[in-house]
Design an enzyme around this catalytic site. Structure first.
Site, mmCIF file in Angstrom:
data_model
loop_
_atom_site.group_PDB
_atom_site.id
_atom_site.type_symbol
_atom_site.label_atom_id
_atom_site.label_comp_id
_atom_site.label_asym_id
_atom_site.label_seq_id
_atom_site.Cartn_x
_atom_site.Cartn_y
_atom_site.Cartn_z
ATOM 1 N N LYS A 68 0.797 -1.222 -0.028
ATOM 2 C CA LYS A 68 -0.052 -0.004 0.005
ATOM 3 C C LYS A 68 0.748 1.329 -0.001
ATOM 4 C CE LYS A 68 -4.066 -2.066 2.123
ATOM 5 N NZ LYS A 68 -5.085 -1.957 3.331
ATOM 6 N N ASP A 104 -9.794 2.822 2.221
ATOM 7 C CA ASP A 104 -9.805 2.210 3.577
ATOM 8 C C ASP A 104 -10.506 3.160 4.536
ATOM 9 O OD1 ASP A 104 -8.688 -0.291 2.916
ATOM 10 O OD2 ASP A 104 -6.776 0.493 3.277
#
Ligand code: ATR
Length: 278
Positions: A68, A104
């Site tokens: 990420k 997220d």
């Protein structure tokens, strides 16, 4: 008829990812012109994977552990909030450009809203100081928490994250005197399958007035959440965040709004069923 465009998730390991199931279900329900697969990518092949997907005409990718952060330098544009979080979990290939987003954080906040939990005006205690903790600290600030404090096994890492995010550190001896109605959020992997007998927070410190939130979704009912239930406290598990980050990613790729209420229960049942049969 236009051919279907590819979507996928890249990570290592990736075999147990629930994203193909989640997105496959959304694609089928809304008849989106996509296919979605999971791809295991080795560390030294990350750039090739991203540019290869672009060359092959992919519409987008999800990015998961451990990439990420590592994908950031490979992108043409990064959404302002993803840049602030320092992590990208969703990539869009469009008009010859590669753009990174982070769904997220808003997935997390939407998942609380589904359960009627708000962090606004609450004192928030974040357990952990890694990448996930950073995203949750920024989410809590975005949700206008009254205060955000970080507790971590390694104190120095909590200090570093607090400095980066404009929050403060909670020393271990202060855990027993957290404010009324606080929200305690686990961002560590403690309690995750197969270590289901572990909890990141001492059982004796749970209180009925606080809300306990776990971003771990496997198992659905972690020991942390069980301890919250034992004292009658409100709690929220991690499966909602998984669902909502996926819905938000699909909105980016499809350009269509997806109704959360219309999908949440069915997706949760689908994912929980898959977790049981793993
Ligand atoms: P992520 O990106 O998923 O947040 P990470 O950056 O490796 O992963 O961070 C993991 C976090 O979980 C850290 O805060 C780690 O604590 P340390 O900084 O002390 O390593 C925490 N963590 C992991 N395992 C733990 C355990 N068994 N007990 C307490 N904290 C743990």
């Amino acid at each position: 008829m236009n051919p279907k465009q590819s979507l996928g998730v890249i990570g290592a390991p990736i075999a147990h990812s629930l994203s193909p199931l989640l997105h496959g279900s959304l694609i089928a329900k809304y008849d989106f012109p996509f296919t979605y697969s999971a791809f295991h990518v080795e560390n030294d092949m990350l750039a090739e994977a991203i540019y290869g997907a672009q060359a092959l005409g992919f519409r987008g990718l999800n990015v998961t552990v451990p990439y990420k952060k590592a994908v950031l330098p490979l992108l043409d544009e990064i959404d302002e909030f993803a840049l602030k979080v320092g992590a990208v979990n969703t990539i869009l290939f469009s008009d010859g450009k590669i753009t990174g987003y982070n769904t997220d954080v808003f997935g997390f906040l939407h998942s609380l809203a589904v359960e009627n939990v708000s962090l606004a005006d609450r004192d928030v205690i974040v357990l952990g100081a890694g990448g996930a903790a950073r995203a949750i600290v920024l989410a809590a600030k975005n949700a206008r928490a009254n205060s955000v404090r970080i507790y971590n096994r390694t104190y120095e890492k909590a200090v570093a994250l607090a400095e980066k995010t404009g929050s403060t550190v909670l020393p271990e001896d202060a855990l027993k005197s957290i404010p009324d109605n606080a929200a305690v959020i686990n961002t560590t992997s403690v309690g995750m399958h197969p270590h289901v007998g572990e909890s990141p927070f001492p059982a004796r410190l749970f209180r009925p007035d606080c809300v306990y939130i776990d971003i771990v979704y496997n198992p659905q009912n972690t020991l942390f959440l069980q301890h919250a239930a034992t004292v009658g406290a409100l709690s929220v598990g991690g499966i909602g965040m998984l669902i909502l980050q996926g819905i938000l990613a699909m909105e980016i790729w499809s350009g269509k709004k997806i109704d959360i209420q219309d999908n949440f229960v069915a997706l949760r049942d689908l994912l929980v069923q898959a977790l049981w049969s793993h």
